[in-house]
Write an enzyme that holds these catalytic residues in place. Structure first.
Site, short mmCIF file in Angstrom:
data_model
loop_
_atom_site.label_atom_id
_atom_site.label_comp_id
_atom_site.label_asym_id
_atom_site.label_seq_id
_atom_site.Cartn_x
_atom_site.Cartn_y
_atom_site.Cartn_z
N GLY A 118 17.75 -29.62 19.10
CA GLY A 118 18.07 -30.36 19.04
C GLY A 118 17.43 -31.72 20.00
O GLY A 118 17.16 -32.91 20.60
N VAL A 158 0.63 -0.84 0.15
CA VAL A 158 -0.10 0.10 -0.71
C VAL A 158 0.94 0.82 -0.14
O VAL A 158 0.73 2.08 -0.43
CB VAL A 158 -1.34 -0.41 1.48
CG1 VAL A 158 -1.80 1.08 1.10
CG2 VAL A 158 -1.46 -1.27 1.50
N ASP A 166 4.49 -23.42 5.78
CA ASP A 166 5.00 -24.18 5.66
C ASP A 166 6.65 -24.38 4.75
O ASP A 166 7.39 -25.09 4.59
CB ASP A 166 4.21 -25.30 4.32
CG ASP A 166 2.66 -25.99 5.74
OD1 ASP A 166 2.94 -25.36 6.42
OD2 ASP A 166 1.73 -26.17 4.44
N ARG A 194 10.95 -38.43 30.72
CA ARG A 194 9.60 -38.84 29.37
C ARG A 194 10.12 -38.24 27.69
O ARG A 194 11.09 -37.36 27.30
CB ARG A 194 8.63 -37.81 29.65
CG ARG A 194 7.66 -38.04 30.65
CD ARG A 194 6.21 -36.99 31.01
NE ARG A 194 5.74 -37.94 32.21
CZ ARG A 194 4.38 -36.97 32.77
NH1 ARG A 194 4.31 -35.87 32.32
NH2 ARG A 194 4.50 -37.92 33.65
N SER A 202 -2.29 -20.25 -4.09
CA SER A 202 -3.27 -19.12 -4.31
C SER A 202 -2.15 -18.27 -5.57
O SER A 202 -2.54 -17.51 -6.39
CB SER A 202 -2.37 -17.80 -2.67
OG SER A 202 -2.73 -18.41 -2.07
O1 F6P Z 1 -1.23 -22.94 5.88
C1 F6P Z 1 -0.31 -24.08 4.95
C2 F6P Z 1 -0.57 -25.45 7.05
O2 F6P Z 1 -0.77 -24.22 8.00
C3 F6P Z 1 -0.60 -26.16 6.48
O3 F6P Z 1 0.39 -26.63 7.28
C4 F6P Z 1 -1.61 -27.22 7.14
O4 F6P Z 1 -1.95 -28.64 7.23
C5 F6P Z 1 -3.14 -26.23 6.80
O5 F6P Z 1 -2.43 -25.26 6.32
C6 F6P Z 1 -4.20 -26.12 8.10
O6 F6P Z 1 -4.85 -25.88 6.93
P1 F6P Z 1 -6.23 -25.60 8.01
O7 F6P Z 1 -6.04 -23.95 8.21
O8 F6P Z 1 -7.31 -24.84 7.27
O9 F6P Z 1 -6.75 -26.72 8.58
#
Ligand code: F6P
Length: 325
Positions: free
Chosen positions: A189, A28, A131, A166, A109
């Protein structure tokens, strides 16, 4: 064209990612600095089809740099995947006098952005996804913040894991990509990392946990990417304290990984990409995505972005293994 000025639309689409607001702000304000009008499109491609538009000025994007989520709202539009939806979106863009569109979002997208580009619309994509599964950029907007969120959570879980001796199974997001799991596995780690790209059995996990116990570790942290071959609950059911030494707990981090204030890195990346997107339009460049290459931001053809699959760098996967001794 409003007031004879070039008019650029901006939308966010797909899963939200921290830093999307910083990118909107940069688009913007750079557009305004270049004497353009800016239209905010609500709810991603859904809003493009419905004509859900708002004019944006410098104040509309005040106070959002540090906020997670997206002020423009987002969605995963099924309708836009069909050509009828795309035609309707183009009609709404023309009606509003939109000369170009900036799309901030993930792989899906960018697919939508490419579809518009092929139909003659001037489009620039900005990669936004926790991701980091988008081809053509070293890092997407939001990934760094998500990694920091995961790291903080795992550090906390390790405190309690060690205190009780654990094993902890921790599930990260990453439907198709092990990037978050591997990188946070190194940063935290982890004793073992499970990713979609590498097949693994529950028996191998049980052995890894048992070996960690035998090596005198006070805990075993197993990071399981959402898209790996094994469900976290199934692995947990297979780990028996009598066999491995550790009792087991599991934590699915879920959508907490998508929220929160963007890191300094994401604010900077999003700002740089937002500026570059408008600069591209000024120079007459479109049909591209901004991509981080080395230290600079390049323009990558959208057609290349969508026809290539980003692969995980296996060097990091092996590094996580070596460092888990
Ligand atoms: O944005 C990607 C992501 O976070 C993935 O890692 C995950 O599987 C998915 O979106 C989850 O999507 P939603 O919010 O639609 O459940």
């Amino acid at each position: 064209m409003k007031n004879n000025k070039f008019t650029v639309g901006v939308l966010t689409s797909g899963g939200d990612a921290p830093g999307m607001n910083a990118a909107i702000r940069a688009v913007v304000r750079t557009a305004l600095a270049n004497n353009m009008n800016v239209i905010g499109v609500k709810h991603g491609y859904e809003g493009l089809i419905k004509g859900d538009f708002d004019d944006l000025d410098a104040r509309s994007v005040g106070g959002i740099l540090q906020r997670g989520g997206t002020i423009l709202l987002t969605s995963r539009s099924k309708e836009f995947m069909e050509s009828a939806g795309q035609r309707e979106a183009i009609r709404k863009m023309n009606e509003a006098g939109m000369d170009a569109l900036v799309v901030i979002g993930g792989e899906g997208s960018m697919n939508g952005a490419n579809a518009l580009s092929k139909q003659g619309i001037k489009v620039i994509g900005l990669p936004g996804s926790i991701d980091n599964d988008i081809w053509g950029t070293n890092l997407a907007i939001g990934t760094d913040t998500a990694m920091n969120t995961i790291m903080e959570a795992v550090d906390k879980l390790r405190d309690t894991a060690s205190s009780h001796q654990r094993a902890f199974l921790i599930e990260t997001m990453g439907r198709n990509s092990g990037y978050l799991a591997v990188m946070t596995g190194i940063a935290c780690g982890a004793e073992m990392v499970l990713i979609p790209e590498v097949p693994c059995t529950a028996e191998e996990v049980v052995t890894a946990v048992e070996n960690a116990y035998k090596r005198g570790k006070t805990h075993a942290i197993i990071i399981n990417a959402e898209g790996s071959a094994l469900r976290t609950t199934d692995i947990a059911a297979k780990i028996d304290e009598k066999d491995v030494g550790f009792s087991t707990r599991m934590t699915i981090l879920g959508h907490i990984q998508r929220g929160g204030s963007p890191s300094a890195y994401d604010r900077l990346l999003a700002s740089r990409m937002g500026v570059k997107a408008v600069e591209a339009l000024v120079e007459g460049i479109h049909g591209v995505m901004t991509g981080l290459k080395g230290k600079g931001i390049d323009f990558i053809p959208l057609a290349d972005v969508i026809s290539n699959k980003r692969k995980i760098n296996m060097e990091y996967y092996h590094m996580a293994k070596v460092l888990a001794r």
